[in-house]
Scaffold this active site. Sequence first.
Site, short mmCIF file in Angstrom:
data_model
loop_
_atom_site.label_atom_id
_atom_site.label_comp_id
_atom_site.label_asym_id
_atom_site.label_seq_id
_atom_site.Cartn_x
_atom_site.Cartn_y
_atom_site.Cartn_z
N PHE A 36 45.10 37.10 53.25
CA PHE A 36 46.36 36.49 53.49
C PHE A 36 47.15 36.53 54.88
O PHE A 36 47.63 35.69 55.32
CB PHE A 36 47.28 37.33 52.50
CG PHE A 36 47.10 36.90 51.01
CD1 PHE A 36 48.02 35.91 50.70
CD2 PHE A 36 46.30 37.46 50.29
CE1 PHE A 36 47.70 35.47 49.29
CE2 PHE A 36 46.04 37.07 49.14
CZ PHE A 36 46.74 36.00 48.50
N HIS A 126 47.18 43.56 40.88
CA HIS A 126 48.12 42.34 41.17
C HIS A 126 47.60 41.22 40.01
O HIS A 126 47.64 40.26 40.11
CB HIS A 126 47.81 41.93 42.27
CG HIS A 126 48.30 42.68 43.60
ND1 HIS A 126 48.24 42.57 44.73
CD2 HIS A 126 49.44 43.46 43.47
CE1 HIS A 126 48.90 43.52 45.54
NE2 HIS A 126 49.49 43.72 44.56
#
Length: 255
Positions: A36, A126
């Site tokens: 990311f 997550h």
Amino acid sequence: MMKEKIDLLIRCMNESKKTVFFGGAGVSTESGIPDFRSKDGLYNQHDVQFDKYSPEYLLSSGCLYDRPEVFYEFYNQKLDTRGIKPNITHKMLARLEAAGKLSSVITQNIDGLHQMAGSRRVIELHGTTQRNYCVHCHREYGGDFIFQSENSIPECPACGHMVRPDVTLYGEQLPGNAVREAEEELREADMLMIGGTSLTVYPAAYYIHEFRGNHLVVINRDQLQVKLNPASDISFACSLGEVFSELERRFLEIQ
């Protein structure tokens, strides 16, 4: 220097009664999945279609429910990892678990590659793209459902409401069961391996402070803000692939 560190790592693994691995996006980058926050990561990929939104918004519950067409277009373009295969790190973690040398993998990743490699005890902080569910009737669907949907907003065949990925988005709390499992594993571990994570994503990164064991092993290209004891801890400033390829080569020494 690498050989000495691998020697020490193998010795610590053989002495450990409970080893836990805590990993982030860097575990999967060697499979071809972008992370990311690096310079080549998902947050730095510029796409005219999405440029007016922040990456955090595009992966938020606000975007999902307020602008679902935008959310699913981004999700389908950027998070479809169905053609990706596990790399040496995923495979070796599974082998270590099968050999009784690893208790669990705690991951911030949502790609399901640990399970594909054969890991059985995976705690997904997550969530995962491998599961989807209806926001109304909660019927569950497989990982292909959203990506194969012919609708811009995937609909539940049973009730007609939206089907969403079982992923923790920005603005949502982490799944309680996963958090409790992760905390318990970290508290009970006497050795913790941290790999492929910047430890900047909260609250997930907070949970490593539950670890009170003897040996901390950090494998990350960039230096992390983690206090290490030079007498008992090990730090590798290299790729996970380098370390786990060496562990594969010397696997017979891990008993």
